[in-house]
Structure formats: C-alpha cells, structure tokens
Write a protein that holds these residues in place. Structure first.
Motif, PDB file in Angstrom:
ATOM      1  N   ASN A  23       0.813  -1.209   0.000  1.00 20.22           N
ATOM      2  CA  ASN A  23       0.000   0.000   0.000  1.00 20.22           C
ATOM      3  C   ASN A  23       0.847   1.260   0.000  1.00 20.22           C
ATOM      4  OD1 ASN A  23      -2.652  -1.100   0.047  1.00 20.22           O
ATOM      5  ND2 ASN A  23      -2.330  -1.707   2.179  1.00 20.22           N
ATOM      6  N   ASP A  24       2.090   1.150   0.436  1.00 19.82           N
ATOM      7  CA  ASP A  24       2.985   2.292   0.472  1.00 19.82           C
ATOM      8  C   ASP A  24       4.083   2.186  -0.583  1.00 19.82           C
ATOM      9  OD1 ASP A  24       1.660   3.479   2.641  1.00 19.82           O
ATOM     10  OD2 ASP A  24       2.742   2.187   4.047  1.00 19.82           O
ATOM     11  N   ASP A  25       3.891   1.281  -1.545  1.00 20.38           N
ATOM     12  CA  ASP A  25       4.906   1.061  -2.567  1.00 20.38           C
ATOM     13  C   ASP A  25       4.725   2.099  -3.673  1.00 20.38           C
ATOM     14  OD1 ASP A  25       6.669   0.184  -4.476  1.00 20.38           O
ATOM     15  OD2 ASP A  25       6.249  -1.931  -4.150  1.00 20.38           O
ATOM     16  N   TYR A  26       5.540   3.132  -3.638  1.00 15.88           N
ATOM     17  CA  TYR A  26       5.422   4.230  -4.601  1.00 15.88           C
ATOM     18  C   TYR A  26       5.641   3.729  -6.029  1.00 15.88           C
ATOM     19  CZ  TYR A  26       6.507   8.593  -7.013  1.00 15.88           C
ATOM     20  OH  TYR A  26       6.526   9.639  -7.895  1.00 15.88           O
ATOM     21  N   SER A  29       2.734   1.682  -7.322  1.00 16.53           N
ATOM     22  CA  SER A  29       1.580   2.547  -7.550  1.00 16.53           C
ATOM     23  C   SER A  29       1.717   3.306  -8.865  1.00 16.53           C
ATOM     24  CB  SER A  29       1.417   3.540  -6.401  1.00 16.53           C
ATOM     25  OG  SER A  29       1.166   2.877  -5.185  1.00 16.53           O
ATOM     26  N   VAL A 184      -3.333  11.695   2.524  1.00 16.13           N
ATOM     27  CA  VAL A 184      -2.444  12.240   1.496  1.00 16.13           C
ATOM     28  C   VAL A 184      -1.767  13.468   2.094  1.00 16.13           C
ATOM     29  CG1 VAL A 184      -2.333  13.380  -0.753  1.00 16.13           C
ATOM     30  CG2 VAL A 184      -3.808  11.384  -0.443  1.00 16.13           C
ATOM     31  N   LYS A 187       4.441  13.649   2.462  1.00 18.53           N
ATOM     32  CA  LYS A 187       5.263  12.435   2.423  1.00 18.53           C
ATOM     33  C   LYS A 187       4.625  11.352   1.554  1.00 18.53           C
ATOM     34  CE  LYS A 187       8.354  13.780   5.471  1.00 18.53           C
ATOM     35  NZ  LYS A 187       8.729  15.109   5.093  1.00 18.53           N
ATOM     36  N   LYS A 188       3.296  11.306   1.559  1.00 11.81           N
ATOM     37  CA  LYS A 188       2.562  10.299   0.779  1.00 11.81           C
ATOM     38  C   LYS A 188       1.613  11.025  -0.173  1.00 11.81           C
ATOM     39  CE  LYS A 188       2.723   6.808   4.455  1.00 11.81           C
ATOM     40  NZ  LYS A 188       1.922   5.909   5.339  1.00 11.81           N
ATOM     41  N   TYR A 189       2.098  11.257  -1.379  1.00 14.42           N
ATOM     42  CA  TYR A 189       1.323  12.058  -2.327  1.00 14.42           C
ATOM     43  C   TYR A 189       1.115  11.347  -3.670  1.00 14.42           C
ATOM     44  CZ  TYR A 189       6.191  13.121  -3.535  1.00 14.42           C
ATOM     45  OH  TYR A 189       7.521  13.016  -3.846  1.00 14.42           O
ATOM     46  N   VAL A 190       1.379  10.039  -3.711  1.00 17.17           N
ATOM     47  CA  VAL A 190       1.288   9.326  -4.989  1.00 17.17           C
ATOM     48  C   VAL A 190      -0.132   9.355  -5.561  1.00 17.17           C
ATOM     49  CG1 VAL A 190       0.842   7.034  -3.972  1.00 17.17           C
ATOM     50  CG2 VAL A 190       1.949   7.224  -6.218  1.00 17.17           C
TER      51      VAL A 190
END
Length: 220
Positions: A23-26, A29, A184, A187-190
C-alpha cells in the motif's frame, strides 16, 4: 499483537532490507497507474484511427460537417482545460512544499474549471441538438454518409471525453477528502500525483480532439 517493528529480509550478500507494505509502494503505484493510462491511450487511439480512416475516405464531407461546429466554444474549452492542468500541477507542487491550503485551493480551482468545461460543452451540444443535429435525427440522416459518420464520431468521442472529465472531478473531490484526513500529505502524495497524470491525459486527448473536429472545417 501488532508492533511497529519493521520486518527485515536479507539479500544474497547478507544486506538487510525492510519489507515495504504494497500500500505504500510508490514504484508499484506509479507503474500500475501508467499501465492504466496505457489502456486509456489504446482506447482513444483506436477512435482516432477510425476517424483518420474515414477522413481519408471522405475528406470533403468531414470538412463540411466540421464547419457546423462552434470553433469559438471549442477553442475556449481548450484554453480552460490547459489552464486547469496548470492548477492541477501547481496543487501537487504545493503539497510537496507542505502548503496544504494552497494545494486545496488549486484543486478547487481545477474542479471549477472542469465544471465550466462541462457547461460549455452542454451549451454547444444544446445548440447542435436544437439545429436538429444529433444521432439518428431526421436532419442528420438527410445528409451525406460522411457527415453522418463525422457527427457520430463527434458525439461519441466528445461524450466519452466528457465522462472522463466527470470521473476526474470525482477523483479530485476524493483526494481532497484524503488530504483533509491527512492520508495524502507531503510524504505520501502518490494518489494526487496519479490523479494529476490522469488529468494530463484528459487535457491531452482534448488537444487532439479539438483540431480533428473543429479546425479541419477551416480548410473546406
């Protein structure tokens, strides 16, 4: 019982690596979304090929039909989409710079411009329908086969593009909710990055639709 201790694996050289939740794999994604955009390009690309084939076969009919479209409204919508793409990109920059308020304002402006685009397209379609030009209408059916094909492609492709505009509005509202929930962030903006890419596709498709449907009539 869950802990915050990261899970570690080791490569062949014995170097430790933290396992990253998908789920956090940029990278994954981005790759997945690029694959989605590729399918969208194939879909619109097939429509463009159909248009090119029939335009090659019946150029005079296509130019005559294009002359019935309102190039001023089409040009205005082109400018509006280009402007909305600018604000969507600015929103992403503001988020990365931790300026959440400016980020959200830019997204709101993008949504507003998208609605303006839809209103102008609604007005344009209404004018054409009031003139009796719509699929399977008596007036349209009395025209040449090339003109009938032109307007069939016009309503199909611009209508399908309009659906993508509506989907983009829904996605932007969704990302605003995620920003407010701090899911979002800088740091987490994908998610916002992917939506920005989607909006780039939406405006890029219109940049091709505009000359195909509106400008070819100028050469008739």
């Amino acid at each position: 019982m869950k802990t915050n201790t990261p899970e570690i694996i080791y490569d062949k050289e014995g170097n430790p690596h933290e396992i990253v939740d998908f789920n956090d794999d940029y990278t994954a994604s981005k790759l997945g979304f690029w694959l989605f955009l590729f399918t969208e390009l194939m879909l619109f690309g097939a429509m463009f090929l159909v248009f090119a084939f029939f335009f090659y076969k019946m150029p005079d009919d296509f130019q005559t039909a294009s002359g019935n479209l309102n190039i001023l409204l089409g040009g205005l919508n082109t400018f509006i989409l280009l402007l909305s793409t600018y604000f969507m990109g600015i929103a992403l920059i503001h988020l990365r710079e931790k300026d959440i308020d400016k980020c959200k304002k830019s997204i709101y402006i993008t949504i507003a411009l998208a609605f303006v685009f839809l209103v102008i397209k609604y007005i344009e379609w209404s004018i054409e329908i009031n003139h009796g030009i719509y699929p399977d209408s008596e007036i349209l059916n009395s025209k040449s086969n090339g003109e009938i094909l032109f307007f069939g492609l016009y309503f199909t492709m611009t209508g399908f593009h309009g659906i993508h505009i509506i989907a983009g509005i829904a996605l932007m509202i969704w990302v605003l909710i995620l920003i407010n929930k701090k899911i979002v962030n800088d740091k987490k903006y994908v998610i916002l990055e992917n939506i920005s890419l989607y909006w780039d596709l939406v405006h890029l498709v219109w940049v091709f639709l505009f000359p195909l449907f509106y400008i070819i009539g100028l050469g008739g």
